[in-house]
Scaffold this motif. Structure first.
Motif, mmCIF file in Angstrom:
data_model
loop_
_atom_site.group_PDB
_atom_site.id
_atom_site.type_symbol
_atom_site.label_atom_id
_atom_site.label_comp_id
_atom_site.label_asym_id
_atom_site.label_seq_id
_atom_site.Cartn_x
_atom_site.Cartn_y
_atom_site.Cartn_z
ATOM 1 N N ARG A 237 -3.246 4.468 -2.316
ATOM 2 C CA ARG A 237 -4.419 3.608 -2.309
ATOM 3 C C ARG A 237 -4.564 2.912 -0.963
ATOM 4 N N ALA A 238 -3.448 2.445 -0.403
ATOM 5 C CA ALA A 238 -3.505 1.803 0.911
ATOM 6 C C ALA A 238 -3.953 2.805 1.973
ATOM 7 N N ARG A 239 -3.443 4.024 1.860
ATOM 8 C CA ARG A 239 -3.851 5.055 2.816
ATOM 9 C C ARG A 239 -5.338 5.366 2.684
ATOM 10 N N PHE A 240 -5.824 5.412 1.467
ATOM 11 C CA PHE A 240 -7.241 5.699 1.218
ATOM 12 C C PHE A 240 -8.128 4.613 1.819
ATOM 13 N N ARG A 241 -7.656 3.385 1.794
ATOM 14 C CA ARG A 241 -8.434 2.268 2.322
ATOM 15 C C ARG A 241 -8.203 2.027 3.811
ATOM 16 N N GLY A 242 -7.417 2.881 4.431
ATOM 17 C CA GLY A 242 -7.182 2.749 5.867
ATOM 18 C C GLY A 242 -6.225 1.642 6.234
ATOM 19 N N ALA A 243 -5.422 1.167 5.256
ATOM 20 C CA ALA A 243 -4.531 0.036 5.498
ATOM 21 C C ALA A 243 -3.117 0.472 5.863
ATOM 22 N N ARG A 244 -2.872 1.758 5.918
ATOM 23 C CA ARG A 244 -1.533 2.234 6.256
ATOM 24 C C ARG A 244 -1.396 2.328 7.767
ATOM 25 N N LEU A 245 -0.393 1.638 8.306
ATOM 26 C CA LEU A 245 -0.122 1.676 9.741
ATOM 27 C C LEU A 245 1.041 2.631 9.981
ATOM 28 N N LYS A 246 0.705 3.893 10.163
ATOM 29 C CA LYS A 246 1.725 4.927 10.278
ATOM 30 C C LYS A 246 2.345 4.914 11.668
ATOM 31 N N GLN A 247 3.667 4.940 11.695
ATOM 32 C CA GLN A 247 4.387 4.908 12.965
ATOM 33 C C GLN A 247 3.994 6.100 13.840
ATOM 34 N N GLY A 248 3.696 5.787 15.116
ATOM 35 C CA GLY A 248 3.317 6.825 16.059
ATOM 36 C C GLY A 248 1.823 7.029 16.191
ATOM 37 N N LYS A 249 1.041 6.478 15.262
ATOM 38 C CA LYS A 249 -0.409 6.597 15.334
ATOM 39 C C LYS A 249 -0.976 5.575 16.330
ATOM 40 N N THR A 250 -2.135 5.886 16.872
ATOM 41 C CA THR A 250 -2.760 5.010 17.858
ATOM 42 C C THR A 250 -3.202 3.697 17.230
ATOM 43 N N TYR A 251 -2.922 2.618 17.931
ATOM 44 C CA TYR A 251 -3.272 1.272 17.479
ATOM 45 C C TYR A 251 -4.792 1.098 17.512
ATOM 46 N N THR A 252 -5.346 0.632 16.404
ATOM 47 C CA THR A 252 -6.769 0.299 16.360
ATOM 48 C C THR A 252 -6.946 -1.040 15.660
ATOM 49 N N LEU A 253 -7.867 -1.825 16.179
ATOM 50 C CA LEU A 253 -8.140 -3.127 15.580
ATOM 51 C C LEU A 253 -8.667 -2.980 14.160
ATOM 52 N N LYS A 254 -9.464 -1.938 13.934
ATOM 53 C CA LYS A 254 -10.046 -1.722 12.618
ATOM 54 C C LYS A 254 -8.961 -1.568 11.560
ATOM 55 N N HIS A 255 -7.977 -0.715 11.810
ATOM 56 C CA HIS A 255 -6.948 -0.463 10.793
ATOM 57 C C HIS A 255 -5.980 -1.639 10.656
ATOM 58 N N VAL A 256 -5.751 -2.351 11.755
ATOM 59 C CA VAL A 256 -4.901 -3.539 11.668
ATOM 60 C C VAL A 256 -5.563 -4.581 10.777
ATOM 61 N N ARG A 257 -6.869 -4.715 10.910
ATOM 62 C CA ARG A 257 -7.589 -5.663 10.062
ATOM 63 C C ARG A 257 -7.586 -5.211 8.604
ATOM 64 N N LEU A 258 -7.711 -3.912 8.398
ATOM 65 C CA LEU A 258 -7.668 -3.399 7.031
ATOM 66 C C LEU A 258 -6.293 -3.650 6.408
ATOM 67 N N ALA A 259 -5.240 -3.524 7.212
ATOM 68 C CA ALA A 259 -3.886 -3.801 6.715
ATOM 69 C C ALA A 259 -3.746 -5.272 6.353
ATOM 70 N N ARG A 260 -4.317 -6.140 7.184
ATOM 71 C CA ARG A 260 -4.273 -7.572 6.881
ATOM 72 C C ARG A 260 -4.985 -7.870 5.565
ATOM 73 N N THR A 261 -6.173 -7.279 5.400
ATOM 74 C CA THR A 261 -6.936 -7.482 4.173
ATOM 75 C C THR A 261 -6.171 -6.951 2.962
#
Length: 281
Positions: A237-261
């Motif tokens: 579910r977290a992956r579906f919502r873009g909230a998963r911060l997978k190691q090695g993936k490029t840092y994006t503000l959008k996904h960091v915010r989704l993880a926070r949410t």
């Protein structure tokens, strides 16, 4: 550098601090508009100078005093300023400063501009003939770059001031770091155009490499709660919502915010309705 998430399970106060960013990066065009907004807001704040009679400022705290309108002015001129930062506003000291500055060779007049700020009054002595902010360019900004901004795009003219350049430089660095360019460097280069009375500014930008996610650490909750939160971030579910911060993936503000949410929502499910999530890269 790996992201560092601090989670507080305080049930009393709800406060979210997230990079102090105000703009969501959804599409490159949005990023360009956000970059423009940094400078438009900065110039508007400078151009909205109070025109109140100076007598109304008497005794108020002065937070900053500067000479404006002359890029690269002789720093020895600052010794002529009788009005100092940290001292109460004084009409007597203001007039003495104006009189002293008028004696400088090449200065035809001195105009006083006062800008009330949260810290106090910012006092600017504008030396005529003054240069005003002209073209802004951002060489090296890559996909964030935008056609240079014309002075005519702004509602009011703003006299050149070193503090404006410094604030704009800091705003740019913050803008890029919030988007994963943590090694970004911004070097301003002022190009006076005496013929047109303008000071054009090139903000030379070196973005450097964009960060990738490393280890995501969650600190603050109990070990049991931390384990639950860590596990939830790897769920489908977290992956579906873009909230998963997978190691090695490029840092994006959008996904960091989704993880926070996402983490905020998980805290709410555990009845920590006033829990807060802070991100420290």
């Amino acid at each position: 550098m790996p992201p560092h998430l601090r989670v507080s399970c305080d049930k009393v106060e709800s406060r979210i601090s997230w990079f102090q960013a105000r703009v969501r990066l959804v599409h490159p065009c949005c990023a360009l508009l956000a970059l423009i907004a940094v400078f438009v807001c900065a110039l508007r704040s400078w151009s909205q100078v109070e025109t109140q009679p100076i007598a109304l400022y008497e005794g108020q705290k002065v937070s900053a005093v500067e000479i404006a309108g002359r890029p690269g002015y002789d720093r020895s001129w600052e010794r002529l300023l009788v009005q100092r930062a940290g001292q109460p506003f004084s009409q007597k000291n203001i007039q003495a400063s104006v009189d002293a500055l008028k004696k400088i060779q090449g200065v035809t007049d001195v105009r006083l501009e006062v800008l009330p700020e949260a810290e106090g009054l910012r006092v600017m002595f504008v030396l005529d003939p003054a240069l005003y902010i002209g073209l802004l360019d951002f060489p090296g900004a890559g996909r964030f770059s935008y056609p240079t901004l014309q002075t005519a795009n702004y509602p009011n003219e703003a006299p050149y001031a070193d503090s404006y350049v410094t604030q704009s430089q800091q705003a740019l660095v913050k803008f890029f770091r919030a988007r994963g360019f943590f090694l970004a460097q911004v070097t301003p280069e002022v190009k006076p155009d005496q013929a047109h009375g303008l000071a054009n500014i090139d903000f030379q930008i070196k973005l450097g490499p964009r960060a990738k996610y490393g280890t995501v650490n969650i600190v603050g909750p109990t070990p049991e709660e931390t384990a639950k939160l860590q596990s939830s971030m790897h769920s489908l579910r977290a992956r579906f919502r873009g909230a998963r911060l997978k190691q090695g993936k490029t840092y994006t503000l959008k996904h960091v915010r989704l993880a926070r949410t996402w983490l905020q929502g998980q805290l709410a499910k555990q009845n920590y309705l006033a829990g807060t999530v802070h991100m420290r890269p």
